[in-house]
Scaffold this active site. Structure first.
Site, PDB file in Angstrom:
ATOM      1  N   GLN A 206     -12.793   8.432 -20.869  1.00  0.00           N
ATOM      2  CA  GLN A 206     -12.447   7.178 -21.427  1.00  0.00           C
ATOM      3  C   GLN A 206     -13.112   7.196 -23.213  1.00  0.00           C
ATOM      4  O   GLN A 206     -13.024   5.369 -23.219  1.00  0.00           O
ATOM      5  CB  GLN A 206     -13.760   6.119 -20.094  1.00  0.00           C
ATOM      6  CG  GLN A 206     -13.436   5.877 -19.357  1.00  0.00           C
ATOM      7  CD  GLN A 206     -14.221   4.827 -18.788  1.00  0.00           C
ATOM      8  OE1 GLN A 206     -14.927   5.291 -16.968  1.00  0.00           O
ATOM      9  NE2 GLN A 206     -14.614   3.487 -19.022  1.00  0.00           N
ATOM     10  N   PHE A 237     -13.755   3.351 -14.234  1.00  0.00           N
ATOM     11  CA  PHE A 237     -14.761   2.802 -13.793  1.00  0.00           C
ATOM     12  C   PHE A 237     -16.170   2.619 -14.780  1.00  0.00           C
ATOM     13  O   PHE A 237     -17.525   1.739 -14.179  1.00  0.00           O
ATOM     14  CB  PHE A 237     -15.245   2.345 -12.361  1.00  0.00           C
ATOM     15  CG  PHE A 237     -13.752   2.461 -11.790  1.00  0.00           C
ATOM     16  CD1 PHE A 237     -13.137   1.224 -11.831  1.00  0.00           C
ATOM     17  CD2 PHE A 237     -13.501   2.979 -10.994  1.00  0.00           C
ATOM     18  CE1 PHE A 237     -11.655   0.755 -10.944  1.00  0.00           C
ATOM     19  CE2 PHE A 237     -12.239   2.910 -10.255  1.00  0.00           C
ATOM     20  CZ  PHE A 237     -11.010   1.492 -10.416  1.00  0.00           C
ATOM     21  N   GLU A 241     -17.100   7.064 -19.163  1.00  0.00           N
ATOM     22  CA  GLU A 241     -17.364   6.932 -19.963  1.00  0.00           C
ATOM     23  C   GLU A 241     -18.356   8.265 -21.142  1.00  0.00           C
ATOM     24  O   GLU A 241     -17.810   8.549 -22.447  1.00  0.00           O
ATOM     25  CB  GLU A 241     -18.314   5.327 -20.050  1.00  0.00           C
ATOM     26  CG  GLU A 241     -18.684   4.829 -21.341  1.00  0.00           C
ATOM     27  CD  GLU A 241     -19.031   3.115 -21.360  1.00  0.00           C
ATOM     28  OE1 GLU A 241     -18.867   2.719 -20.618  1.00  0.00           O
ATOM     29  OE2 GLU A 241     -19.288   2.293 -22.604  1.00  0.00           O
ATOM     30  N   ARG A 319     -27.836  -4.725 -21.228  1.00  0.00           N
ATOM     31  CA  ARG A 319     -26.811  -5.636 -20.867  1.00  0.00           C
ATOM     32  C   ARG A 319     -27.758  -6.509 -19.998  1.00  0.00           C
ATOM     33  O   ARG A 319     -27.586  -7.659 -18.990  1.00  0.00           O
ATOM     34  CB  ARG A 319     -25.666  -5.071 -20.414  1.00  0.00           C
ATOM     35  CG  ARG A 319     -24.827  -5.889 -20.181  1.00  0.00           C
ATOM     36  CD  ARG A 319     -22.813  -5.389 -20.204  1.00  0.00           C
ATOM     37  NE  ARG A 319     -22.178  -5.381 -21.679  1.00  0.00           N
ATOM     38  CZ  ARG A 319     -21.884  -6.493 -21.819  1.00  0.00           C
ATOM     39  NH1 ARG A 319     -21.512  -7.380 -21.060  1.00  0.00           N
ATOM     40  NH2 ARG A 319     -21.511  -6.292 -23.349  1.00  0.00           N
ATOM     41  N   ARG A 351     -18.715  -0.863 -14.356  1.00  0.00           N
ATOM     42  CA  ARG A 351     -17.732  -2.088 -14.533  1.00  0.00           C
ATOM     43  C   ARG A 351     -19.111  -3.002 -14.702  1.00  0.00           C
ATOM     44  O   ARG A 351     -19.625  -3.567 -13.150  1.00  0.00           O
ATOM     45  CB  ARG A 351     -17.095  -2.267 -13.316  1.00  0.00           C
ATOM     46  CG  ARG A 351     -16.121  -3.218 -13.071  1.00  0.00           C
ATOM     47  CD  ARG A 351     -14.464  -3.729 -12.164  1.00  0.00           C
ATOM     48  NE  ARG A 351     -13.956  -3.490 -12.880  1.00  0.00           N
ATOM     49  CZ  ARG A 351     -12.156  -3.548 -12.341  1.00  0.00           C
ATOM     50  NH1 ARG A 351     -12.539  -2.919 -10.978  1.00  0.00           N
ATOM     51  NH2 ARG A 351     -11.593  -4.484 -13.120  1.00  0.00           N
ATOM     52  N   PHE A 353     -21.896  -2.597 -16.258  1.00  0.00           N
ATOM     53  CA  PHE A 353     -22.192  -2.502 -16.711  1.00  0.00           C
ATOM     54  C   PHE A 353     -24.185  -3.319 -17.489  1.00  0.00           C
ATOM     55  O   PHE A 353     -24.561  -2.952 -18.277  1.00  0.00           O
ATOM     56  CB  PHE A 353     -22.144  -2.143 -18.335  1.00  0.00           C
ATOM     57  CG  PHE A 353     -22.492  -0.771 -19.089  1.00  0.00           C
ATOM     58  CD1 PHE A 353     -21.786  -0.210 -19.293  1.00  0.00           C
ATOM     59  CD2 PHE A 353     -23.601  -1.553 -20.575  1.00  0.00           C
ATOM     60  CE1 PHE A 353     -22.573   1.004 -20.933  1.00  0.00           C
ATOM     61  CE2 PHE A 353     -23.605  -0.679 -21.215  1.00  0.00           C
ATOM     62  CZ  PHE A 353     -23.351   0.961 -21.326  1.00  0.00           C
ATOM     63  N   ALA A 519     -16.721  -1.673 -22.135  1.00  0.00           N
ATOM     64  CA  ALA A 519     -16.976  -3.094 -21.942  1.00  0.00           C
ATOM     65  C   ALA A 519     -16.122  -4.383 -22.715  1.00  0.00           C
ATOM     66  O   ALA A 519     -16.008  -5.348 -22.698  1.00  0.00           O
ATOM     67  CB  ALA A 519     -17.954  -3.205 -23.773  1.00  0.00           C
ATOM     68  N   GLU A 705     -14.243  -5.872 -16.786  1.00  0.00           N
ATOM     69  CA  GLU A 705     -15.724  -6.249 -15.673  1.00  0.00           C
ATOM     70  C   GLU A 705     -15.836  -7.673 -15.212  1.00  0.00           C
ATOM     71  O   GLU A 705     -16.771  -7.338 -13.940  1.00  0.00           O
ATOM     72  CB  GLU A 705     -16.655  -5.579 -16.747  1.00  0.00           C
ATOM     73  CG  GLU A 705     -16.632  -4.129 -17.149  1.00  0.00           C
ATOM     74  CD  GLU A 705     -17.587  -4.168 -17.855  1.00  0.00           C
ATOM     75  OE1 GLU A 705     -17.331  -4.610 -19.323  1.00  0.00           O
ATOM     76  OE2 GLU A 705     -18.477  -3.383 -18.273  1.00  0.00           O
TER      77      GLU A 705
HETATM   78  N1  MTE Z   1      -9.738  -1.171 -14.057  1.00  0.00           N
HETATM   79  C1  MTE Z   1      -8.997   0.193 -13.603  1.00  0.00           C
HETATM   80  N2  MTE Z   1      -7.580  -0.008 -12.389  1.00  0.00           N
HETATM   81  N3  MTE Z   1      -9.468   1.119 -13.352  1.00  0.00           N
HETATM   82  C2  MTE Z   1     -10.427   1.277 -13.994  1.00  0.00           C
HETATM   83  O1  MTE Z   1     -10.909   2.838 -14.082  1.00  0.00           O
HETATM   84  N4  MTE Z   1     -12.685   0.192 -15.600  1.00  0.00           N
HETATM   85  C3  MTE Z   1     -12.574  -1.034 -16.022  1.00  0.00           C
HETATM   86  C4  MTE Z   1     -12.358  -2.614 -15.955  1.00  0.00           C
HETATM   87  N5  MTE Z   1     -11.003  -2.329 -15.342  1.00  0.00           N
HETATM   88  C5  MTE Z   1     -11.476  -0.159 -14.797  1.00  0.00           C
HETATM   89  C6  MTE Z   1     -10.269  -0.725 -14.001  1.00  0.00           C
HETATM   90  C7  MTE Z   1     -14.061  -0.985 -16.465  1.00  0.00           C
HETATM   91  S1  MTE Z   1     -15.754  -0.566 -16.243  1.00  0.00           S
HETATM   92  C8  MTE Z   1     -13.775  -1.752 -17.805  1.00  0.00           C
HETATM   93  S2  MTE Z   1     -15.221  -1.682 -19.022  1.00  0.00           S
HETATM   94  C9  MTE Z   1     -12.165  -2.046 -18.262  1.00  0.00           C
HETATM   95  O2  MTE Z   1     -11.529  -1.812 -17.483  1.00  0.00           O
HETATM   96  C10 MTE Z   1     -12.666  -1.071 -19.337  1.00  0.00           C
HETATM   97  O3  MTE Z   1     -11.057  -1.344 -20.472  1.00  0.00           O
HETATM   98  P1  MTE Z   1     -10.593  -2.699 -21.264  1.00  0.00           P
HETATM   99  O4  MTE Z   1     -11.446  -2.512 -21.869  1.00  0.00           O
HETATM  100  O5  MTE Z   1      -9.090  -2.555 -21.587  1.00  0.00           O
HETATM  101  O6  MTE Z   1     -10.622  -3.724 -20.189  1.00  0.00           O
HETATM  102 MO1  MOS Z   2     -17.139  -0.653 -18.574  1.00  0.00          MO
HETATM  103  S1  MOS Z   2     -18.230  -0.244 -16.983  1.00  0.00           S
HETATM  104  O1  MOS Z   2     -17.853  -0.694 -19.958  1.00  0.00           O
HETATM  105  O2  MOS Z   2     -16.148   1.612 -18.975  1.00  0.00           O
END
Ligand code: MTE
Ligand code: MOS
Length: 795
Positions: A206, A237, A241, A319, A351, A353, A519, A705
């Site tokens: 990530q 998820f 990161e 957070r 997710r 955080f 985030a 998230e």
């Molecule tokens: N959705 C899917 N399908 N797979 C993922 O790994 N990660 C989540 C969320 N949704 C995730 C997901 C997490 S932890 C975050 S921080 C955000 O997606 C990151 O992507 P964004 O900033 O584009 O929302």
């Molecule tokens: Mo999401 S826990 O900020 O990768």
């Protein structure tokens, strides 16, 4: 309305399009990092030698026997590291450790012609250990004061006075478990070295820029010698990161030393035993309410289980502290935070955080205290909502609280909550051994990285002579639909059909110095950067056009022949945010994402088995950029939250036997994940309307998230159902996760409760009284819930 958020007519954003790779995902054509192995000749495979001890000194390491195993090519040890032997940014994560810190910690890595050869080689490596004392449970770490990192405090007002002025004061302990990410694709890296010594790492990460940085410092190279690419991830998820860096560094080191491509992909068992998870938390609290059930003061100490190294534990804790208020105005607040060091995997982003863990504390408090106050929990929550002009404990004014109220009313209305409460009551009166429960909970989640510097992004947009467009941006795709949204943003800004635009995989040599895709901010940030790049190109094209209204292809061709630059690098930074991490105050978030969920469950009193009958959700994504993607994020986040709160049960061996410190839930056979079978019988999701967010790309809001925390409604509905097994006004303590087993014990306690206290965790005390720490030696029916039940000293 800002230029950034204004949407043109016939915009491509806002269309309900499928995920840009949906067809590839479902046909198996989508390429993930490890798929590249089959396209790469002469690949070596890496296998770890893992510590069987939770804490031990490595006294001898003999790799010679491994080299005698057919197919073994090399064993990588600390002696091979040309740069810094560390996989983290805090320099507390030796890549090849002298002291192992958890069961599964890799001591060294074996490279083989086949994975099987590498595995046999790893078995042959001889390691002697001198075992050291290990701290495994969070409560043991607290007792031993085994902490790491900073100890942040958020304070507002005078919590002593707030508690003294309260008519009701309760205290207790709330504990919650962590969570395994269980992304479908385990950690994977594939490293190559080219003829000039340039290192190229394909990584399921990530945070490609940070993977690049760590690989470079391990190899002793400058960053420009290392390129990291992430094609896509099969889920991250948060688990990718920070955690991919060390694996990428091992693969890169192997490639540099052998001159051959090196592939490192963790088996599921290795992934579960070697990589960090969501932080479990322990919270001790004391809360005051006035006559009307309004919160007057909250004092709490949150301790997270950080595992063996800091990783992202400090920002996760920050957070968490910034979300203890959730949607509620609390005039006097004093929150302490600590990170425990335990001999377990290094817990990391997941997710939300830390937000979910912080919010769970206040939701647990309200759920436990409502019966003691004699106030319906739905009413108690609503009564404490923020209103216009009020600020969070860290000083940020809560903008648009009326949106949360609107979502709340919408869920109550469309979910027919009042009528169904009566039905639930009637059902419960007629059924002694099965009870239903219904609950409604809010979500308020801050969007932006707390750490202000991370709120920047870059993009590179190329318009080719034929009018086709290729975009690069700093974000990674992990299934969340970021690339889909970026395509829509580019098509909208340039005013071209979606089919004209392609997105290229994320690479550090295209867009440098990127922040983690995390985030939930990636659309806000990279969308801003893509839009900026497109606007630069467009401004030049407008000059060429000079009001003639040429068709796109014609205009582009003419611009090229007029020697006009047809590509641009875009940049975006979030304005108006600031954060003082010492004072723990400021305006860290661009805005808040809101959501409300109502859930109805049914509990079997004989077994604790539970089923979710119906869920109604209204979630605020601003003006949606991509409604299908957003719907998927809301549903997926919600279900993942339900898994965390009601099913998934991480267990470490806390005994003093030979398995001490071992993760006993190392695979899908012992770790229960949510599946289709656990979906609510009825799931209604609506996106909040009239929710335009000014100052954000095309009026949208982040969605990744926040929906996870909608799952609190299911946990609170379970509490409601459990309470129905006891007398009216029974305060129910529920372990987290509220597995069927935990629910069973909660039902037993509710049935046995005579004084309205099912468990002893919520105790009305005198203002000023400080509760004792739970007694870890107390006899336990169920370890987690029982610890929570030994909470407080009564007045
Ligand atoms: N959705 C899917 N399908 N797979 C993922 O790994 N990660 C989540 C969320 N949704 C995730 C997901 C997490 S932890 C975050 S921080 C955000 O997606 C990151 O992507 P964004 O900033 O584009 O929302
Ligand atoms: Mo999401 S826990 O900020 O990768």
């Amino acid at each position: 309305m800002s230029e950034l958020s204004r949407r043109p007519a016939d915009a491509v954003v806002g269309l309900a399009l499928p995920h840009e790779s949906a067809a590839l995902h479902v046909t198996g054509h989508a390429l993930y990092t490890d798929d590249l192995v089959h396209r790469t000749p002469h690949v070596l495979h890496a296998h770890p030698v893992c510590s069987p001890h939770p804490h031990a000194r490595v006294t001898r390491l003999d790799a010679a026997p491994a080299m005698a195993v057919p197919g073994v090519v090399r064993v990588l040890t600390a002696d091979d590291v040309p740069g810094v032997n560390d996989a983290g940014v805090k320099h507390d994560e030796p890549l090849f450790p002298e002291i192992v810190m958890f069961v599964g910690h890799a001591v060294c890595w074996v490279l083989g012609e086949t994975l099987e050869a590498a595995r046999r080689g790893a078995e042959a490596v001889q390691v002697d250990y001198e075992p050291l004392p290990a701290v495994v449970s969070l409560t043991d770490a607290i007792d031993a004061e085994h902490f790491q990192g900073g100890r942040p405090v958020i304070a507002r007002g005078d919590v002593g006075a707030g508690l003294a002025g309260a008519t009701h004061v309760f205290s207790g302990v709330t504990e919650m478990a962590g969570q395994e990410h269980f992304y479908l694709e385990t950690h994977a890296s594939l490293a190559l070295v080219d003829e000039g010594g340039q290192v190229f790492v394909q990584s399921s990460t990530q945070h490609p820029s940070e993977t690049q940085e760590i690989v470079a410092h391990v190899l002793g190279l400058d960053s420009h010698h290392v390129t990291v690419q992430c094609l896509r991830m099969g889920g991250g998820f948060g688990g990718k990161e920070m955690q991919p860096h060390g694996f990428a560094a091992v693969a890169a080191l192997g490639a540099v030393l052998t001159g051959r491509p090196v592939r490192l992909r963790l088996s599921r068992t290795h992934d579960m035993t070697m990589t960090g998870k969501r932080h479990g938390f322990h919270a001790q609290w004391r809360v005051g309410f006035d006559d009307d059930g309004r919160l007057t003061a909250l004092e709490a100490t949150l301790t997270s289980d950080g595992g063996w190294s800091l990783d992202l534990s400090e920002p996760v804790l920050a957070r968490a502290l910034c979300h203890v208020d959730n949607a509620y105005w609390i005039p006097h607040v004093l929150l302490h935070g600590r990170v425990a060091r335990t001999h377990k995997t290094s817990q990391t982003a997941f997710r939300g955080f830390g937000g979910p863990q912080g919010m769970l504390v206040v939701e647990d408090i309200l759920g436990r205290c409502a019966p003691l106050l004699g106030i319906d929990p739905v009413e108690l929550r609503r009564r404490n909502f923020y209103v216009e002009g009020q600020a969070t404990p860290y000083g940020q004014v809560v903008r648009h609280p009326e949106r949360l109220a609107a979502a709340w009313e919408q869920v109550l209305a469309t979910g027919e909550v009042r009528r169904r409460c009566e039905e639930v009551a009637a059902f419960n009166a007629a059924h002694p051994h099965r009870k239903r429960g219904l609950a409604v909970t809010p979500v308020k989640f801050g969007i932006s990285f707390n750490f202000t510097a991370f709120n920047q992004a870059g993009a590179l947009v190329h318009v080719y002579k034929d009018g086709s467009v290729l975009i690069n941006h700093g974000g990674t795709e992990m299934g969340q639909g970021l690339h889909t949204k970026m395509l829509q943003v580019a098509a909208t800004t340039l005013g071209v059909p979606l089919a004209k635009v392609r997105v290229a995989p994320t690479r550090t040599d295209k867009v440098p110095n990127t922040s983690a895709t995390a985030a939930s901010s990636s659309t806000d940030l990279n969308g801003g950067a893509v839009k900026d790049a497109c606007e630069q190109v467009l401004a030049r094209l407008r000059e060429v056009d000079a009001g003639r209204g040429l068709a796109w292809e014609e205009l582009v061709r003419e611009a090229y022949f007029s020697r006009v630059q047809l590509w641009a690098a875009g940049f975006y930074r979030t304005e108006g945010i600031h954060w003082d991490s010492t004072a723990m105050s400021g305006h860290p978030f661009k805005y808040f994402a809101y959501g409300v969920a109502a859930a109805e469950v049914e509990v079997d009193g004989f077994t604790g088995a539970h089923r979710t009958r119906r869920v109604d959700i209204v979630h605020d994504v601003g003006d949606s950029l991509s409604p299908l993607v957003d719907l998927g994020q809301v549903e997926g986040g919600f279900v993942q939250g339900v898994g965390w709160l009601t099913l998934e049960d991480l267990r470490w061996d806390e005994s003093h036997g030979p398995g001490r410190g071992r993760l006993t839930t190392q695979s899908a056979s012992t770790y229960k994940l949510p599946s289709l079978g656990e979906l609510p019988d009825e799931l209604h999701v609506a996106l909040l309307e009239h929710a335009h967010e000014d100052g954000v790309v095309y009026g949208s809001k982040a969605v990744g998230e926040p929906p996870l925390m909608l799952a609190f409604a299911v946990r609170e509905a379970l509490r409601d159902a459990v309470g129905a097994f006891g007398r009216d006004g029974t305060s129910v303590e529920l372990a987290s996760p509220a597995t069927p087993e935990a629910v069973f014990w909660a039902v037993e306690r509710a049935r046995a409760a005579v004084d309205g206290h099912a468990g002893h965790g919520v105790v009305e005390g005198l203002p000023g009284e400080v509760p004792d720490r739970p007694d870890p030696a107390a006899p336990a029916l169920h370890p987690r819930s029982e610890q929570a039940a030994h909470a407080a000293g009564e007045a």
